[in-house]
Design a protein around this motif. Sequence first.
Motif, mmCIF file in Angstrom:
data_model
loop_
_atom_site.group_PDB
_atom_site.id
_atom_site.type_symbol
_atom_site.label_atom_id
_atom_site.label_comp_id
_atom_site.label_asym_id
_atom_site.label_seq_id
_atom_site.Cartn_x
_atom_site.Cartn_y
_atom_site.Cartn_z
ATOM 1 N N ILE A 1 0.859 -1.172 0.000
ATOM 2 C CA ILE A 1 0.000 0.000 0.000
ATOM 3 C C ILE A 1 0.903 1.231 0.000
ATOM 4 O O ILE A 1 2.064 1.155 0.382
ATOM 5 N N GLN A 2 0.379 2.355 -0.450
ATOM 6 C CA GLN A 2 1.229 3.532 -0.631
ATOM 7 C C GLN A 2 1.934 3.978 0.642
ATOM 8 O O GLN A 2 3.138 4.277 0.612
ATOM 9 N N PRO A 3 1.249 4.044 1.812
ATOM 10 C CA PRO A 3 1.973 4.466 3.025
ATOM 11 C C PRO A 3 3.134 3.536 3.382
ATOM 12 O O PRO A 3 4.197 4.005 3.811
ATOM 13 N N THR A 4 2.954 2.238 3.205
ATOM 14 C CA THR A 4 4.035 1.296 3.480
ATOM 15 C C THR A 4 5.161 1.479 2.471
ATOM 16 O O THR A 4 6.345 1.481 2.837
ATOM 17 N N PHE A 5 4.794 1.641 1.208
ATOM 18 C CA PHE A 5 5.811 1.869 0.178
ATOM 19 C C PHE A 5 6.632 3.113 0.501
ATOM 20 O O PHE A 5 7.867 3.091 0.443
ATOM 21 N N ASP A 6 5.949 4.197 0.857
ATOM 22 C CA ASP A 6 6.642 5.451 1.146
ATOM 23 C C ASP A 6 7.577 5.309 2.347
ATOM 24 O O ASP A 6 8.642 5.938 2.399
ATOM 25 N N ALA A 7 7.190 4.479 3.309
ATOM 26 C CA ALA A 7 7.994 4.311 4.521
ATOM 27 C C ALA A 7 9.237 3.458 4.282
ATOM 28 O O ALA A 7 10.250 3.637 4.971
ATOM 29 N N TYR A 8 9.173 2.535 3.314
ATOM 30 C CA TYR A 8 10.255 1.557 3.147
ATOM 31 C C TYR A 8 10.986 1.630 1.814
ATOM 32 O O TYR A 8 11.920 0.862 1.582
ATOM 33 N N LYS A 9 10.630 2.555 0.942
ATOM 34 C CA LYS A 9 11.346 2.689 -0.331
ATOM 35 C C LYS A 9 12.747 3.214 -0.070
ATOM 36 O O LYS A 9 13.059 3.767 0.991
ATOM 37 N N LEU A 10 13.619 3.041 -1.063
ATOM 38 C CA LEU A 10 14.952 3.620 -1.018
ATOM 39 C C LEU A 10 14.968 4.909 -1.844
ATOM 40 O O LEU A 10 14.189 5.040 -2.799
ATOM 41 N N PRO A 11 15.833 5.849 -1.506
ATOM 42 C CA PRO A 11 15.939 7.081 -2.303
ATOM 43 C C PRO A 11 16.187 6.756 -3.779
ATOM 44 O O PRO A 11 17.016 5.913 -4.110
ATOM 45 N N GLY A 12 15.440 7.439 -4.624
ATOM 46 C CA GLY A 12 15.588 7.213 -6.060
ATOM 47 C C GLY A 12 14.742 6.068 -6.587
ATOM 48 O O GLY A 12 14.723 5.816 -7.791
ATOM 49 N N HIS A 13 14.034 5.375 -5.694
ATOM 50 C CA HIS A 13 13.153 4.267 -6.095
ATOM 51 C C HIS A 13 11.743 4.591 -5.610
ATOM 52 O O HIS A 13 11.221 3.994 -4.671
ATOM 53 N N ASP A 14 11.145 5.570 -6.283
ATOM 54 C CA ASP A 14 9.933 6.208 -5.783
ATOM 55 C C ASP A 14 8.636 5.814 -6.482
ATOM 56 O O ASP A 14 7.588 6.374 -6.190
ATOM 57 N N ASN A 15 8.701 4.833 -7.401
ATOM 58 C CA ASN A 15 7.514 4.488 -8.188
ATOM 59 C C ASN A 15 6.944 3.151 -7.711
ATOM 60 O O ASN A 15 7.526 2.095 -7.965
ATOM 61 N N ILE A 16 5.805 3.180 -7.044
ATOM 62 C CA ILE A 16 5.227 1.966 -6.484
ATOM 63 C C ILE A 16 4.907 0.933 -7.560
ATOM 64 O O ILE A 16 4.885 -0.267 -7.285
ATOM 65 N N ARG A 17 4.687 1.378 -8.796
ATOM 66 C CA ARG A 17 4.360 0.444 -9.877
ATOM 67 C C ARG A 17 5.605 -0.066 -10.616
ATOM 68 O O ARG A 17 5.503 -0.960 -11.451
ATOM 69 N N ASN A 18 6.752 0.508 -10.315
ATOM 70 C CA ASN A 18 7.988 -0.022 -10.885
ATOM 71 C C ASN A 18 8.323 -1.314 -10.158
ATOM 72 O O ASN A 18 8.388 -1.337 -8.924
ATOM 73 N N PRO A 19 8.528 -2.420 -10.866
ATOM 74 C CA PRO A 19 8.702 -3.708 -10.182
ATOM 75 C C PRO A 19 9.886 -3.756 -9.233
ATOM 76 O O PRO A 19 9.792 -4.330 -8.142
ATOM 77 N N VAL A 20 11.009 -3.150 -9.622
ATOM 78 C CA VAL A 20 12.182 -3.164 -8.748
ATOM 79 C C VAL A 20 11.924 -2.320 -7.502
ATOM 80 O O VAL A 20 12.223 -2.739 -6.375
ATOM 81 N N ASP A 21 11.351 -1.137 -7.683
ATOM 82 C CA ASP A 21 11.048 -0.272 -6.543
ATOM 83 C C ASP A 21 10.074 -0.952 -5.583
ATOM 84 O O ASP A 21 10.218 -0.862 -4.355
ATOM 85 N N ASN A 22 9.076 -1.638 -6.137
ATOM 86 C CA ASN A 22 8.073 -2.310 -5.322
ATOM 87 C C ASN A 22 8.696 -3.441 -4.503
ATOM 88 O O ASN A 22 8.404 -3.598 -3.312
ATOM 89 N N ILE A 23 9.573 -4.207 -5.135
ATOM 90 C CA ILE A 23 10.247 -5.297 -4.415
ATOM 91 C C ILE A 23 11.110 -4.733 -3.286
ATOM 92 O O ILE A 23 11.111 -5.258 -2.169
ATOM 93 N N ILE A 24 11.835 -3.660 -3.573
ATOM 94 C CA ILE A 24 12.696 -3.053 -2.557
ATOM 95 C C ILE A 24 11.883 -2.697 -1.309
ATOM 96 O O ILE A 24 12.257 -3.046 -0.183
ATOM 97 N N ALA A 25 10.767 -2.013 -1.505
ATOM 98 C CA ALA A 25 9.944 -1.605 -0.359
ATOM 99 C C ALA A 25 9.348 -2.810 0.355
ATOM 100 O O ALA A 25 9.337 -2.871 1.593
ATOM 101 N N GLY A 26 8.856 -3.797 -0.422
ATOM 102 C CA GLY A 26 8.267 -4.983 0.189
ATOM 103 C C GLY A 26 9.277 -5.781 0.996
ATOM 104 O O GLY A 26 8.959 -6.286 2.086
ATOM 105 N N VAL A 27 10.483 -5.889 0.483
ATOM 106 C CA VAL A 27 11.534 -6.631 1.193
ATOM 107 C C VAL A 27 11.927 -5.900 2.472
ATOM 108 O O VAL A 27 12.063 -6.506 3.539
ATOM 109 N N ARG A 28 12.129 -4.583 2.388
ATOM 110 C CA ARG A 28 12.526 -3.821 3.580
ATOM 111 C C ARG A 28 11.434 -3.886 4.651
ATOM 112 O O ARG A 28 11.732 -3.995 5.847
ATOM 113 N N TYR A 29 10.175 -3.826 4.230
ATOM 114 C CA TYR A 29 9.070 -3.967 5.177
ATOM 115 C C TYR A 29 9.103 -5.344 5.838
ATOM 116 O O TYR A 29 8.972 -5.476 7.057
ATOM 117 N N SER A 30 9.285 -6.385 5.037
ATOM 118 C CA SER A 30 9.284 -7.758 5.558
ATOM 119 C C SER A 30 10.400 -7.958 6.572
ATOM 120 O O SER A 30 10.200 -8.585 7.621
#
Length: 203
Positions: A149-178
């Motif tokens: 979800i967007q709030p989780t993505f925003d909390a766990y994304k890395l700088p420069g990986h700001d697009n929730i629909r970009n597959p690499v950016d999405n994985i980065i946020a999901g992994v950091r959250y996990s």
Amino acid sequence: MSTYRIQSGDTLSKLAQRYHTTVGELAKANNIQDPNKIFAGKTLNIPGSRDEFIPSTSQAGGGRTGGTQGTTGTQGAAPTGPAPQGQVGQWIEQARAELQRAGVDPSKMDPRAIAAIIQHESSGNPNAQNNWDSNAKKGTPSIGLMQTIQPTFDAYKLPGHDNIRNPVDNIIAGVRYSIARYGSVSNVPGLQSMANGGGYVGY
């Protein structure tokens, strides 16, 4: 395999950009001789969905990243080995490389565990969006490969990986959250449940 029904005004170039693939891959996957000629109403195969995921007979649960699951999980039997072959596997490896550069311990982000979550959450479709669960009703639908979800993505994304629909950016946020919530991707409750003979539940 994911498919898409061509709409009036679509081009292979636009669809390749939408599904994070190339015109050549789309043409090859659909035996298209002239990439400039596609027809509304026809169905396209999306090549990124043909990755060799971990076989499973379990069914997906209803939870999504940012949900209310409270368990922490314990280290147990978990998927090990390389990422699956194909486009999703490439996205996983790109995300893991970025995470390692950011200081994330590789042992906490097993590529097969990441692939298993992607399989159950989105079937490898980077544009997957859940419009029916409790998160969606709150106005924050689960989006992308790992259904963040967007709030989780925003909390766990890395700088420069700001697009929730970009597959690499999405994985980065999901992994950091996990990792932040469960200690490692392999500890996600759905994977722990599967390791103990149960079904997958959302994280």
